[in-house]
Design a protein around this motif. Sequence first.
Motif, PDB file in Angstrom:
ATOM      1  N   TRP A 174       0.843  -1.202   0.000  1.00 47.55           N
ATOM      2  CA  TRP A 174       0.000   0.000   0.000  1.00 47.55           C
ATOM      3  C   TRP A 174       0.880   1.253   0.000  1.00 47.55           C
ATOM      4  O   TRP A 174       0.656   2.182  -0.770  1.00 47.55           O
ATOM      5  CB  TRP A 174      -0.896  -0.029   1.229  1.00 47.55           C
ATOM      6  CG  TRP A 174      -1.788   1.157   1.368  1.00 47.55           C
ATOM      7  CD1 TRP A 174      -1.481   2.341   1.959  1.00 47.55           C
ATOM      8  CD2 TRP A 174      -3.131   1.288   0.914  1.00 47.55           C
ATOM      9  NE1 TRP A 174      -2.552   3.191   1.905  1.00 47.55           N
ATOM     10  CE2 TRP A 174      -3.575   2.568   1.272  1.00 47.55           C
ATOM     11  CE3 TRP A 174      -3.997   0.428   0.253  1.00 47.55           C
ATOM     12  CZ2 TRP A 174      -4.850   3.008   0.977  1.00 47.55           C
ATOM     13  CZ3 TRP A 174      -5.264   0.883  -0.033  1.00 47.55           C
ATOM     14  CH2 TRP A 174      -5.682   2.162   0.328  1.00 47.55           C
ATOM     15  N   ASP A 175       1.904   1.273   0.864  1.00 46.53           N
ATOM     16  CA  ASP A 175       2.798   2.431   0.924  1.00 46.53           C
ATOM     17  C   ASP A 175       3.617   2.574  -0.348  1.00 46.53           C
ATOM     18  O   ASP A 175       3.862   3.686  -0.818  1.00 46.53           O
ATOM     19  CB  ASP A 175       3.721   2.316   2.135  1.00 46.53           C
ATOM     20  CG  ASP A 175       2.984   2.478   3.441  1.00 46.53           C
ATOM     21  OD1 ASP A 175       1.873   3.048   3.434  1.00 46.53           O
ATOM     22  OD2 ASP A 175       3.509   2.017   4.477  1.00 46.53           O
ATOM     23  N   TRP A 176       4.062   1.461  -0.913  1.00 45.29           N
ATOM     24  CA  TRP A 176       4.829   1.505  -2.155  1.00 45.29           C
ATOM     25  C   TRP A 176       3.977   2.088  -3.275  1.00 45.29           C
ATOM     26  O   TRP A 176       4.447   2.907  -4.062  1.00 45.29           O
ATOM     27  CB  TRP A 176       5.302   0.095  -2.521  1.00 45.29           C
ATOM     28  CG  TRP A 176       5.942   0.022  -3.856  1.00 45.29           C
ATOM     29  CD1 TRP A 176       7.226   0.345  -4.171  1.00 45.29           C
ATOM     30  CD2 TRP A 176       5.311  -0.377  -5.078  1.00 45.29           C
ATOM     31  NE1 TRP A 176       7.425   0.160  -5.517  1.00 45.29           N
ATOM     32  CE2 TRP A 176       6.272  -0.283  -6.096  1.00 45.29           C
ATOM     33  CE3 TRP A 176       4.031  -0.811  -5.400  1.00 45.29           C
ATOM     34  CZ2 TRP A 176       5.983  -0.607  -7.414  1.00 45.29           C
ATOM     35  CZ3 TRP A 176       3.741  -1.128  -6.716  1.00 45.29           C
ATOM     36  CH2 TRP A 176       4.725  -1.028  -7.701  1.00 45.29           C
ATOM     37  N   ALA A 177       2.710   1.685  -3.355  1.00 46.99           N
ATOM     38  CA  ALA A 177       1.818   2.212  -4.381  1.00 46.99           C
ATOM     39  C   ALA A 177       1.571   3.699  -4.174  1.00 46.99           C
ATOM     40  O   ALA A 177       1.444   4.459  -5.133  1.00 46.99           O
ATOM     41  CB  ALA A 177       0.491   1.455  -4.369  1.00 46.99           C
ATOM     42  N   ASP A 178       1.525   4.123  -2.915  1.00 45.98           N
ATOM     43  CA  ASP A 178       1.324   5.542  -2.616  1.00 45.98           C
ATOM     44  C   ASP A 178       2.477   6.378  -3.149  1.00 45.98           C
ATOM     45  O   ASP A 178       2.280   7.475  -3.657  1.00 45.98           O
ATOM     46  CB  ASP A 178       1.186   5.719  -1.104  1.00 45.98           C
ATOM     47  CG  ASP A 178       0.851   7.127  -0.710  1.00 45.98           C
ATOM     48  OD1 ASP A 178       0.286   7.864  -1.539  1.00 45.98           O
ATOM     49  OD2 ASP A 178       1.153   7.505   0.434  1.00 45.98           O
ATOM     50  N   VAL A 179       3.684   5.857  -3.083  1.00 46.08           N
ATOM     51  CA  VAL A 179       4.861   6.592  -3.549  1.00 46.08           C
ATOM     52  C   VAL A 179       5.030   6.471  -5.057  1.00 46.08           C
ATOM     53  O   VAL A 179       5.430   7.421  -5.721  1.00 46.08           O
ATOM     54  CB  VAL A 179       6.128   6.072  -2.818  1.00 46.08           C
ATOM     55  CG1 VAL A 179       7.381   6.651  -3.420  1.00 46.08           C
ATOM     56  CG2 VAL A 179       6.050   6.377  -1.341  1.00 46.08           C
ATOM     57  N   THR A 180       4.723   5.322  -5.614  1.00 48.31           N
ATOM     58  CA  THR A 180       5.049   5.019  -7.003  1.00 48.31           C
ATOM     59  C   THR A 180       4.052   5.583  -8.012  1.00 48.31           C
ATOM     60  O   THR A 180       4.459   6.125  -9.036  1.00 48.31           O
ATOM     61  CB  THR A 180       5.143   3.494  -7.204  1.00 48.31           C
ATOM     62  OG1 THR A 180       6.099   2.986  -6.277  1.00 48.31           O
ATOM     63  CG2 THR A 180       5.579   3.158  -8.597  1.00 48.31           C
ATOM     64  N   PHE A 181       2.762   5.453  -7.750  1.00 50.63           N
ATOM     65  CA  PHE A 181       1.775   5.846  -8.746  1.00 50.63           C
ATOM     66  C   PHE A 181       1.686   7.362  -8.874  1.00 50.63           C
ATOM     67  O   PHE A 181       1.791   8.086  -7.902  1.00 50.63           O
ATOM     68  CB  PHE A 181       0.399   5.273  -8.398  1.00 50.63           C
ATOM     69  CG  PHE A 181       0.279   3.816  -8.697  1.00 50.63           C
ATOM     70  CD1 PHE A 181      -0.040   3.386  -9.970  1.00 50.63           C
ATOM     71  CD2 PHE A 181       0.510   2.868  -7.719  1.00 50.63           C
ATOM     72  CE1 PHE A 181      -0.141   2.044 -10.259  1.00 50.63           C
ATOM     73  CE2 PHE A 181       0.424   1.523  -7.990  1.00 50.63           C
ATOM     74  CZ  PHE A 181       0.098   1.110  -9.266  1.00 50.63           C
ATOM     75  N   SER A 182       1.464   7.792 -10.092  1.00 47.69           N
ATOM     76  CA  SER A 182       1.355   9.223 -10.341  1.00 47.69           C
ATOM     77  C   SER A 182       0.040   9.744  -9.758  1.00 47.69           C
ATOM     78  O   SER A 182      -0.897   8.984  -9.529  1.00 47.69           O
ATOM     79  CB  SER A 182       1.413   9.507 -11.839  1.00 47.69           C
ATOM     80  OG  SER A 182       0.252   9.029 -12.468  1.00 47.69           O
TER      81      SER A 182
END
Length: 76
Positions: free
Chosen positions: A30-38
Amino acid sequence: MFVRGVLALIAGGAAIVVACGYRGVDVWVWDWADVTFSPRYRTRWGSPWKSLERMRLQFGLMGVALVILGLATMTR
């Protein structure tokens, strides 16, 4: 074909681990997606998913499908 089956089993197993929340890996994703997705793909919660439960459900369904695909590929 054997290598594709093994890779599908590995990916499916990893997705199921995320879906089950083993050792907090679901929160890490969840945190990785928060940082990665535009910002275009983010919801107001910061992630592309509306809730952690919805993310876990999607990973679970994908994991089961990949495990079935991997087993079907390896048994041909």
